[in-house]
Design an enzyme around this catalytic site. Structure first.
Site, PDB file in Angstrom:
ATOM      1  N   ARG A 274       6.925 -10.815   5.927  1.00 59.12           N
ATOM      2  CA  ARG A 274       6.554 -10.663   7.287  1.00 59.12           C
ATOM      3  C   ARG A 274       7.325 -11.681   8.234  1.00 59.12           C
ATOM      4  O   ARG A 274       7.334 -12.809   7.865  1.00 59.12           O
ATOM      5  CB  ARG A 274       5.030 -10.743   7.447  1.00 59.12           C
ATOM      6  CG  ARG A 274       4.281  -9.529   6.760  1.00 59.12           C
ATOM      7  CD  ARG A 274       2.992  -9.637   6.917  1.00 59.12           C
ATOM      8  NE  ARG A 274       2.564  -8.571   5.741  1.00 59.12           N
ATOM      9  CZ  ARG A 274       1.166  -8.414   5.353  1.00 59.12           C
ATOM     10  NH1 ARG A 274       0.415  -9.401   6.133  1.00 59.12           N
ATOM     11  NH2 ARG A 274       0.688  -7.741   4.698  1.00 59.12           N
TER      12      ARG A 274
ATOM     13  N   ASP B 205      -2.314  -7.854  -5.053  1.00 65.51           N
ATOM     14  CA  ASP B 205      -2.879  -6.648  -4.551  1.00 65.51           C
ATOM     15  C   ASP B 205      -3.374  -5.805  -5.460  1.00 65.51           C
ATOM     16  O   ASP B 205      -3.071  -5.701  -6.659  1.00 65.51           O
ATOM     17  CB  ASP B 205      -1.558  -6.092  -3.715  1.00 65.51           C
ATOM     18  CG  ASP B 205      -2.212  -5.664  -2.264  1.00 65.51           C
ATOM     19  OD1 ASP B 205      -3.425  -5.476  -2.032  1.00 65.51           O
ATOM     20  OD2 ASP B 205      -1.221  -5.077  -1.610  1.00 65.51           O
TER      21      ASP B 205
ATOM     22  N   HIS C 172      -8.218  -1.254  -0.308  1.00 68.01           N
ATOM     23  CA  HIS C 172      -7.500  -2.365  -0.700  1.00 68.01           C
ATOM     24  C   HIS C 172      -8.231  -3.534  -0.913  1.00 68.01           C
ATOM     25  O   HIS C 172      -9.256  -3.849  -0.292  1.00 68.01           O
ATOM     26  CB  HIS C 172      -6.674  -2.787   0.650  1.00 68.01           C
ATOM     27  CG  HIS C 172      -6.124  -1.718   1.370  1.00 68.01           C
ATOM     28  ND1 HIS C 172      -4.804  -1.306   1.548  1.00 68.01           N
ATOM     29  CD2 HIS C 172      -6.874  -0.554   2.224  1.00 68.01           C
ATOM     30  CE1 HIS C 172      -4.475  -0.500   2.260  1.00 68.01           C
ATOM     31  NE2 HIS C 172      -5.877   0.099   2.759  1.00 68.01           N
TER      32      HIS C 172
ATOM     33  N   HIS D  80      -5.050  -1.514  -5.223  1.00 71.01           N
ATOM     34  CA  HIS D  80      -5.546  -0.289  -4.438  1.00 71.01           C
ATOM     35  C   HIS D  80      -6.233   0.781  -5.320  1.00 71.01           C
ATOM     36  O   HIS D  80      -5.858   1.093  -6.398  1.00 71.01           O
ATOM     37  CB  HIS D  80      -4.376   0.453  -3.538  1.00 71.01           C
ATOM     38  CG  HIS D  80      -3.751  -0.509  -2.591  1.00 71.01           C
ATOM     39  ND1 HIS D  80      -2.482  -1.204  -3.141  1.00 71.01           N
ATOM     40  CD2 HIS D  80      -4.300  -0.639  -1.681  1.00 71.01           C
ATOM     41  CE1 HIS D  80      -2.151  -1.636  -2.010  1.00 71.01           C
ATOM     42  NE2 HIS D  80      -3.043  -1.677  -0.904  1.00 71.01           N
TER      43      HIS D  80
ATOM     44  N   CYS E  21       0.714  -1.178  -0.072  1.00 67.56           N
ATOM     45  CA  CYS E  21       0.119  -0.015   0.003  1.00 67.56           C
ATOM     46  C   CYS E  21       0.797   1.232   0.022  1.00 67.56           C
ATOM     47  O   CYS E  21       0.506   2.216  -0.858  1.00 67.56           O
ATOM     48  CB  CYS E  21      -0.952  -0.088   1.076  1.00 67.56           C
ATOM     49  SG  CYS E  21      -1.299  -1.520   1.893  1.00 67.56           S
TER      50      CYS E  21
ATOM     51  N   GLN F 146       1.136 -11.028  -2.622  1.00 70.28           N
ATOM     52  CA  GLN F 146      -0.322 -10.643  -2.848  1.00 70.28           C
ATOM     53  C   GLN F 146      -0.783 -10.373  -4.100  1.00 70.28           C
ATOM     54  O   GLN F 146       0.063  -9.681  -4.879  1.00 70.28           O
ATOM     55  CB  GLN F 146      -0.610  -9.444  -1.930  1.00 70.28           C
ATOM     56  CG  GLN F 146      -0.278  -9.748  -0.508  1.00 70.28           C
ATOM     57  CD  GLN F 146      -0.265  -8.558   0.566  1.00 70.28           C
ATOM     58  OE1 GLN F 146       0.271  -7.588   0.024  1.00 70.28           O
ATOM     59  NE2 GLN F 146      -1.192  -8.397   1.473  1.00 70.28           N
TER      60      GLN F 146
ATOM     61  N   LYS G 232     -15.062  -3.206   6.492  1.00 73.00           N
ATOM     62  CA  LYS G 232     -14.320  -4.135   5.192  1.00 73.00           C
ATOM     63  C   LYS G 232     -15.391  -5.251   5.150  1.00 73.00           C
ATOM     64  O   LYS G 232     -16.619  -5.355   5.912  1.00 73.00           O
ATOM     65  CB  LYS G 232     -13.108  -4.719   5.580  1.00 73.00           C
ATOM     66  CG  LYS G 232     -13.196  -5.625   6.876  1.00 73.00           C
ATOM     67  CD  LYS G 232     -12.000  -6.170   7.203  1.00 73.00           C
ATOM     68  CE  LYS G 232     -11.864  -6.899   8.711  1.00 73.00           C
ATOM     69  NZ  LYS G 232     -10.777  -7.731   8.879  1.00 73.00           N
TER      70      LYS G 232
HETATM   71 ZN   LIG Z   1      -3.343  -2.501   0.733  1.00 73.11          ZN
END
Ligand SMILES: [Zn+2]
Ligand SMILES: [Zn+2]
Length: 646
Positions: A364, A384, A516, A386, A335, A382, A470
């Site tokens: 992580r 991912d 996200h 945005h 992000c 991910q 969410k």
């Molecule tokens: Zn994010």
């Protein structure tokens, strides 16, 4: 008289001192037979507890999670009794219910429990159960409790931390245990019980403490339920993604590379790539733009995003460079990078929404004990994206994301799922950042999108993050296990921290809202779940190799190659097994490697320009002789069954 409110909102006037079981009986005898646990005003109680004030009563049966919890916790008392009888002198510690069954942590002293003891314990548990002992709660003073357990340092420690006047024991048969409550009415409804395993466990989970023996068990109200459960366990073992990943040569872990850092082998990499292409294609249609960002970023980036303050201490430590004071972090989230991409130029409301997508790898530091195959790793990618939009665009954006998620689930054979909408706790408005007006907009957008798309959803108050509401998808796999997949999260925090803006119709600067979203979650975890869901029999469109050409002997090598070329013209992924082995052996191995189609070629086929097709797992059906064109049509029909148009 007291007022007892039931979950359907109806209110019953009952005499003071009634029990949940009395209330159940007043509703129906059938319900009373099935009720095994209850809660009053949110606190778990016994079905025999007397009710003295007004309140809300929930009655639980075996079909409720709370009912199962009471059932399993009660069985752990019975198991503890059996263990004490069979191993005199052992020290009992704690025995809670867990998601699937229960355990009891026991200090066996110089005694040892082995697999050979399981049957004896199970038999004794069922013997006690058949005697239909009631579970009864009893209050004891702290002094009395300490006296009773003076030889058990574990219970002594537990009691020492309790307030005098709040301590209770639970009695059944001639056995008692320190316990807060939450039991089934009597032992008689425990009809089947199995000890699943034993493992080491430190007292209070602290490795500085003494190691105890954790005895895992499960129990059921019907023998058939236990049989089904054990079959499910066996099937889960067969489908374990770590086992299948090895057999299918998809991924590998090397101690030298490091724990929790998967290495993708060629077949696994091809599988991942196919999934990525599938999602990229759909995302392109949905108006996403692909971006690429580095695996590291300046420490300051994550100080700005707030990730460093929150996770910095427990994560990979900063990377230092020869330059004085220069520090980088391995990227824990994509992000912040995407925020900086947004910040690369000024935007007008007419330019929005911007949708940036990236298969971004993040790192992580999970504790080594937490690592598990591909589901818990230290480096993962991910899927991912945005979305930066105006508050008024949230509604439409949410619907678009839901469409994409449903397309992904549908194409991969996940048909059984529910959704959870996490919203604010209205009693604690200070917990959340962003204006009340925007929160209302976002929550309404999510709920109306969920409704519009016909999702089976629940709303959970107080489950939202401090920075936004969410929507989570919970998927049930072929074994009935639930997995959280696909999250869509609204965020008011990062736009603030990164000072994102766009020029509105009023010519003033406004903050965009950020969404996200990740339909797969991570490629690693998703592939693990997909492996266990399909047992490796992926939808054909996803298979790295859709067919294997098996030549009857080396003589037909040239024809096999010709078939392969023709298949490639039809965009069918195939390979040749031209080894000098019997056809029976080649078929067995092809079945094991999960190739969806086996194409056998020999003299007959070469002469007629055909192939002999055998579909995986359908050995009884016999082979069918077709031309390449016919086979291409066949495989396309199979593909279209799962892979829908987006
Ligand atoms: Zn994010
Ligand atoms: Zn208990």
């Amino acid at each position: 008289m007291i007022k007892v409110t039931l979950p359907d909102g109806s209110v019953k006037e009952m005499t003071q001192g009634v029990t949940p079981m009395d209330v159940a009986k007043s509703i129906s005898e059938g319900l009373a037979r099935n009720v095994i646990s209850a809660s009053y005003n949110g606190t778990t109680i016994e079905t025999t507890t007397t009710l003295t004030t007004d309140g809300t009563l929930i009655l639980y049966t075996w079909n409720d999670k709370e009912g199962k919890k009471a059932f399993w916790h009660s069985t752990s008392h019975v198991m503890a009794q059996a263990l004490e009888e069979l191993f005199p002198g052992i020290k009992l510690t704690l025995g809670p219910a867990i998601d699937n069954g229960f355990y009891y942590d026991v200090d066996f002293g110089d005694k040892k429990i082995t697999d050979a003891d399981f049957k004896k314990i199970e038999d004794r548990v069922l013997e006690i159960s058949r005697e239909k002992h009631e579970f009864k709660m009893r209050s004891v003073s702290k002094a009395e409790a300490l006296e009773v357990y003076k030889d058990n340092e574990y219970k002594t420690e537990l009691i020492s931390n309790l307030e005098d006047g709040t301590i209770t024991f639970c009695d059944h048969s001639n056995f008692f245990d320190l316990c807060r409550g939450g039991h089934i009415p009597n032992t008689g409804i425990i009809k089947a019980m199995k000890i699943l395993s034993v493992a080491g466990a430190y007292w209070r989970g602290d490795e500085k403490n003494k190691q105890l023996t954790r005895v895992y068990g499960i129990s059921f109200p019907k023998q058939k339920d236990l049989t089904d459960y054990l079959e499910l366990l066996e099937e889960a073992k067969r489908r374990d993604h770590r086992k299948l990943g090895k057999e299918l040569e998809l991924f590998h872990f090397s101690q030298k590379v490091g724990q929790g850092l998967p290495l993708w082998l060629p077949k696994g990499a091809a599988l991942r790539d196919r999934l990525e292409q599938f999602l990229k294609k759909a995302q392109k249609k949905a108006g996403y733009e692909q971006v690429v960002t580095p695996h590291i970023g300046m420490k300051d980036l994550y100080v700005t995003s707030g990730h460093y303050a929150k996770y910095g201490a427990d994560s990979f430590q900063p990377i230092h460079t020869p330059a004085e004071g220069e520090e980088f972090l391995l990227k824990p989230m994509n992000c912040p990078h995407h925020c900086e991409i947004y910040n690369a130029r000024p935007w007008s409301y007419k330019d929005l929404p911007k949708r940036y997508a990236e298969f971004g790898t993040v790192y992580r530091y999970e504790q080594s004990g937490e690592l598990h195959g591909l589901t818990r790793v230290r480096g993962f990618t991910q899927d991912d994206a945005h979305i930066f939009c105006t508050p008024d665009q949230l509604d439409a954006e949410f619907k678009n994301v839901i469409d994409l998620v449903l397309y992904v689930f549908g194409s991969l054979g996940f048909e059984n799922f529910t959704a959870q909408v996490s919203v604010r706790d209205l009693d604690n408005p200070d917990k959340y950042i962003g204006s009340v007006e925007n929160w209302e907009k976002a929550e309404n957008a999510i709920i109306s999108a969920a409704k519009d798309k016909g999702l089976n959803y629940v709303i959970e108050a107080g489950e939202a993050a401090f920075y936004g509401p969410k929507l989570d998808f919970m998927v049930k796999d072929a074994l009935g296990r639930s997995w959280q997949l696909g999250t869509i999260q609204v965020d008011y925090n990062l736009p603030e921290r990164f000072e994102l803006s766009y020029k509105g119709a009023d010519d003033k600067l406004h903050r965009p809202v950020m969404i996200h979203r990740a339909p797969f979650g991570s490629m690693e975890r998703f592939i693990a779940i997909l492996l266990e869901h399909t047992a490796g029999n992926f939808p054909i469109w996803l298979m790295p190799e859709q067919a294997i050409i098996l030549s009857l002997s080396e003589k037909y090598e040239n024809y096999a190659k010709k078939v392969l070329d023709l298949l490639e013209n039809h965009e069918i992924r195939a390979l040749i097994d031209n080894r000098n082995e019997t056809i029976g052996k080649k078929i067995r191995e092809a079945e094991m490697n999960k190739y969806p189609f086996m194409l056998i070629v020999g003299e007959e086929e070469e002469k007629n320009g055909t192939i002999s097709v055998r579909q995986r797992g359908q050995e009884g059906k016999g082979n069918i002789s077709v031309t390449i064109e016919q086979f291409a049509a066949m495989i396309n029909e199979e593909i279209n069954k799962t892979l829908k148009q987006f």
